[in-house]
Scaffold this motif. Structure first.
Motif, PDB file in Angstrom:
ATOM      1  N   PRO A 152       1.681  26.087  -1.419  1.00 44.25           N
ATOM      2  CA  PRO A 152       0.627  25.795  -2.407  1.00 44.25           C
ATOM      3  C   PRO A 152       0.305  24.309  -2.476  1.00 44.25           C
ATOM      4  O   PRO A 152       1.174  23.457  -2.286  1.00 44.25           O
ATOM      5  N   THR A 153      -0.916  23.988  -2.776  1.00 41.55           N
ATOM      6  CA  THR A 153      -1.336  22.604  -2.952  1.00 41.55           C
ATOM      7  C   THR A 153      -1.249  22.234  -4.432  1.00 41.55           C
ATOM      8  O   THR A 153      -1.131  23.097  -5.311  1.00 41.55           O
ATOM      9  N   GLN A 154      -1.322  20.941  -4.699  1.00 40.21           N
ATOM     10  CA  GLN A 154      -1.298  20.483  -6.087  1.00 40.21           C
ATOM     11  C   GLN A 154      -2.462  21.095  -6.872  1.00 40.21           C
ATOM     12  O   GLN A 154      -2.289  21.539  -8.012  1.00 40.21           O
ATOM     13  N   GLU A 155      -3.640  21.115  -6.274  1.00 43.54           N
ATOM     14  CA  GLU A 155      -4.804  21.666  -6.963  1.00 43.54           C
ATOM     15  C   GLU A 155      -4.613  23.134  -7.302  1.00 43.54           C
ATOM     16  O   GLU A 155      -4.967  23.581  -8.411  1.00 43.54           O
ATOM     17  N   GLN A 156      -4.038  23.894  -6.385  1.00 47.46           N
ATOM     18  CA  GLN A 156      -3.804  25.311  -6.646  1.00 47.46           C
ATOM     19  C   GLN A 156      -2.813  25.505  -7.792  1.00 47.46           C
ATOM     20  O   GLN A 156      -2.986  26.377  -8.638  1.00 47.46           O
ATOM     21  N   ILE A 157      -1.771  24.690  -7.821  1.00 49.49           N
ATOM     22  CA  ILE A 157      -0.759  24.793  -8.882  1.00 49.49           C
ATOM     23  C   ILE A 157      -1.370  24.435 -10.237  1.00 49.49           C
ATOM     24  O   ILE A 157      -1.114  25.091 -11.249  1.00 49.49           O
ATOM     25  N   GLU A 158      -2.183  23.400 -10.242  1.00 48.50           N
ATOM     26  CA  GLU A 158      -2.846  23.002 -11.494  1.00 48.50           C
ATOM     27  C   GLU A 158      -3.814  24.082 -11.980  1.00 48.50           C
ATOM     28  O   GLU A 158      -3.922  24.330 -13.186  1.00 48.50           O
ATOM     29  N   ASP A 159      -4.497  24.736 -11.038  1.00 44.98           N
ATOM     30  CA  ASP A 159      -5.482  25.751 -11.403  1.00 44.98           C
ATOM     31  C   ASP A 159      -4.845  27.071 -11.828  1.00 44.98           C
ATOM     32  O   ASP A 159      -5.528  27.923 -12.424  1.00 44.98           O
ATOM     33  N   THR A 160      -3.578  27.245 -11.518  1.00 44.61           N
ATOM     34  CA  THR A 160      -2.905  28.502 -11.874  1.00 44.61           C
ATOM     35  C   THR A 160      -1.860  28.263 -12.967  1.00 44.61           C
ATOM     36  O   THR A 160      -2.106  28.551 -14.136  1.00 44.61           O
ATOM     37  N   TYR A 161      -0.732  27.706 -12.603  1.00 41.89           N
ATOM     38  CA  TYR A 161       0.358  27.502 -13.564  1.00 41.89           C
ATOM     39  C   TYR A 161      -0.076  26.683 -14.778  1.00 41.89           C
ATOM     40  O   TYR A 161       0.044  27.137 -15.925  1.00 41.89           O
ATOM     41  N   LEU A 162      -0.616  25.478 -14.558  1.00 43.47           N
ATOM     42  CA  LEU A 162      -0.987  24.631 -15.692  1.00 43.47           C
ATOM     43  C   LEU A 162      -2.108  25.249 -16.514  1.00 43.47           C
ATOM     44  O   LEU A 162      -2.065  25.236 -17.745  1.00 43.47           O
ATOM     45  N   ALA A 163      -3.105  25.768 -15.855  1.00 45.75           N
ATOM     46  CA  ALA A 163      -4.248  26.335 -16.571  1.00 45.75           C
ATOM     47  C   ALA A 163      -3.824  27.520 -17.438  1.00 45.75           C
ATOM     48  O   ALA A 163      -4.247  27.644 -18.595  1.00 45.75           O
ATOM     49  N   LYS A 164      -2.996  28.387 -16.888  1.00 43.47           N
ATOM     50  CA  LYS A 164      -2.562  29.570 -17.642  1.00 43.47           C
ATOM     51  C   LYS A 164      -1.624  29.191 -18.784  1.00 43.47           C
ATOM     52  O   LYS A 164      -1.710  29.749 -19.886  1.00 43.47           O
ATOM     53  N   TYR A 165      -0.735  28.236 -18.537  1.00 45.82           N
ATOM     54  CA  TYR A 165       0.189  27.815 -19.597  1.00 45.82           C
ATOM     55  C   TYR A 165      -0.581  27.168 -20.746  1.00 45.82           C
ATOM     56  O   TYR A 165      -0.350  27.483 -21.920  1.00 45.82           O
ATOM     57  N   ASP A 166      -1.495  26.267 -20.416  1.00 47.36           N
ATOM     58  CA  ASP A 166      -2.250  25.564 -21.447  1.00 47.36           C
ATOM     59  C   ASP A 166      -3.155  26.517 -22.224  1.00 47.36           C
ATOM     60  O   ASP A 166      -3.340  26.350 -23.439  1.00 47.36           O
ATOM     61  N   LYS A 167      -3.715  27.501 -21.554  1.00 52.55           N
ATOM     62  CA  LYS A 167      -4.563  28.473 -22.235  1.00 52.55           C
ATOM     63  C   LYS A 167      -3.738  29.307 -23.210  1.00 52.55           C
ATOM     64  O   LYS A 167      -4.184  29.604 -24.334  1.00 52.55           O
ATOM     65  N   ALA A 168      -2.524  29.674 -22.789  1.00 54.26           N
ATOM     66  CA  ALA A 168      -1.682  30.528 -23.623  1.00 54.26           C
ATOM     67  C   ALA A 168      -1.089  29.781 -24.807  1.00 54.26           C
ATOM     68  O   ALA A 168      -1.030  30.311 -25.923  1.00 54.26           O
ATOM     69  N   TYR A 169      -0.642  28.539 -24.591  1.00 54.75           N
ATOM     70  CA  TYR A 169       0.144  27.849 -25.613  1.00 54.75           C
ATOM     71  C   TYR A 169      -0.463  26.539 -26.114  1.00 54.75           C
ATOM     72  O   TYR A 169       0.025  25.982 -27.102  1.00 54.75           O
ATOM     73  N   GLY A 170      -1.503  26.052 -25.461  1.00 49.10           N
ATOM     74  CA  GLY A 170      -2.126  24.805 -25.899  1.00 49.10           C
ATOM     75  C   GLY A 170      -2.537  24.822 -27.364  1.00 49.10           C
ATOM     76  O   GLY A 170      -2.257  23.868 -28.107  1.00 49.10           O
ATOM     77  N   PRO A 171      -3.202  25.889 -27.846  1.00 47.80           N
ATOM     78  CA  PRO A 171      -3.580  25.932 -29.269  1.00 47.80           C
ATOM     79  C   PRO A 171      -2.382  25.851 -30.206  1.00 47.80           C
ATOM     80  O   PRO A 171      -2.468  25.250 -31.282  1.00 47.80           O
ATOM     81  N   THR A 172      -1.263  26.447 -29.805  1.00 50.54           N
ATOM     82  CA  THR A 172      -0.057  26.398 -30.643  1.00 50.54           C
ATOM     83  C   THR A 172       0.432  24.967 -30.790  1.00 50.54           C
ATOM     84  O   THR A 172       0.752  24.513 -31.906  1.00 50.54           O
ATOM     85  N   TYR A 173       0.488  24.227 -29.681  1.00 49.41           N
ATOM     86  CA  TYR A 173       0.923  22.824 -29.733  1.00 49.41           C
ATOM     87  C   TYR A 173      -0.024  22.006 -30.613  1.00 49.41           C
ATOM     88  O   TYR A 173       0.410  21.166 -31.405  1.00 49.41           O
TER      89      TYR A 173
END
Length: 255
Positions: A150-171
């Motif tokens: 995986p590339t950095q862009e792919q990781i950011e578009d999947t792992y980071l994007a999904k984590y932030d969408k799920a828990y960003g509002p809580t933080y």
């Protein structure tokens, strides 16, 4: 990986062995203390730990005084832990926000390393495990049975994007709540009064259980807003002035 610096709290805890009779009080009880004597920007606690209690506190803005605040939380707990034996002393830096960079190349940060600790409660264990699992699942999927990396862009578009969408509002919500209710004695008085509300208790319990901000009753939410404003006005009117301190050098340190 040059992840960047973040602000941090110091959490300090003593594990204290108390008598069996005193432990009975904590069989179904966890205590939270607020006030500028135990922390100028967080809370003190007494949490049951099977056969002993964890007694501690934390602060961001006045880290050099952490032992002073620890002494105060022991005094506030008073007779409930009197005569107990300290069996372990623990201290740890707690991140106050996300790291500026959580992915660099194929290096990925999760848990405390990424800054995944919520304000207000200081909860981090669940988010450490969850972020680790989400990162691993996305990497496995991106590798397509080992056929590519995986590339950095792919990781950011999947792992980071999904984590932030799920828990960003809580933080975000918990960050706001901490700034509003833990910053001075007037706000703390309002916070304590609001905790008498059954709706606040239910929303708090559900939010902690599901790790997402709950509260889906618009009428109760509007009512709570009015109660919050009223409690803040009353709290600011009745509370004692906050203790004055200054540590301009230490407060600027970052990890």
């Amino acid at each position: 990986m040059d992840a960047g610096a973040y602000n941090f709290a110091i959490a300090f805890q003593e594990r204290i062995k108390i008598s069996d009779d005193k432990m009975k009080f904590y069989e179904e009880m966890a205590e939270m203390y607020v006030g500028d004597d135990v922390s100028p920007d967080f809370y003190g606690w007494v949490f049951p730990k099977y056969d002993h209690v964890g007694v501690g506190t934390g602060t961001v803005v006045n880290r050099p005084a952490i032992k002073q605040y620890q002494k105060a939380i022991r005094e506030r707990a008073g007779d409930k832990i009197a005569g107990g034996k300290i069996i372990k002393v623990e201290a740890h830096p707690i991140p106050e926000h996300y790291r500026p960079r959580r992915v660099q190349g194929r290096m990925i940060l999760v848990g405390d390393a990424a800054g995944y600790v919520t304000k207000c409660s200081g909860e981090g264990i669940y988010f450490a495990a969850k972020s680790g699992r989400m990162a691993a699942q996305e990497i496995v999927s991106l590798m397509k049975n080992g056929s590519c990396l995986p590339t950095q862009e792919q990781i950011e578009d999947t792992y980071l994007a999904k984590y932030d969408k799920a828990y960003g509002p809580t933080y975000t919500v918990l960050d706001i709540l901490q700034k509003v209710f833990y910053s001075n004695n007037g706000a703390r008085e309002a916070f304590v009064e609001l905790c008498n509300s059954k709706y606040v208790q239910q929303v708090t319990f559900d939010s902690y259980l599901y790790k997402r901000v709950q509260g889906n009753n618009p009428l109760d939410d509007i009512k709570l807003l009015g109660e919050t404003i009223g409690c803040l006005i009353k709290g600011y009117a009745d509370a004692k002035p906050d203790a004055v301190f200054s540590n301009p050098v230490e407060s600027q340190k970052r990890l």
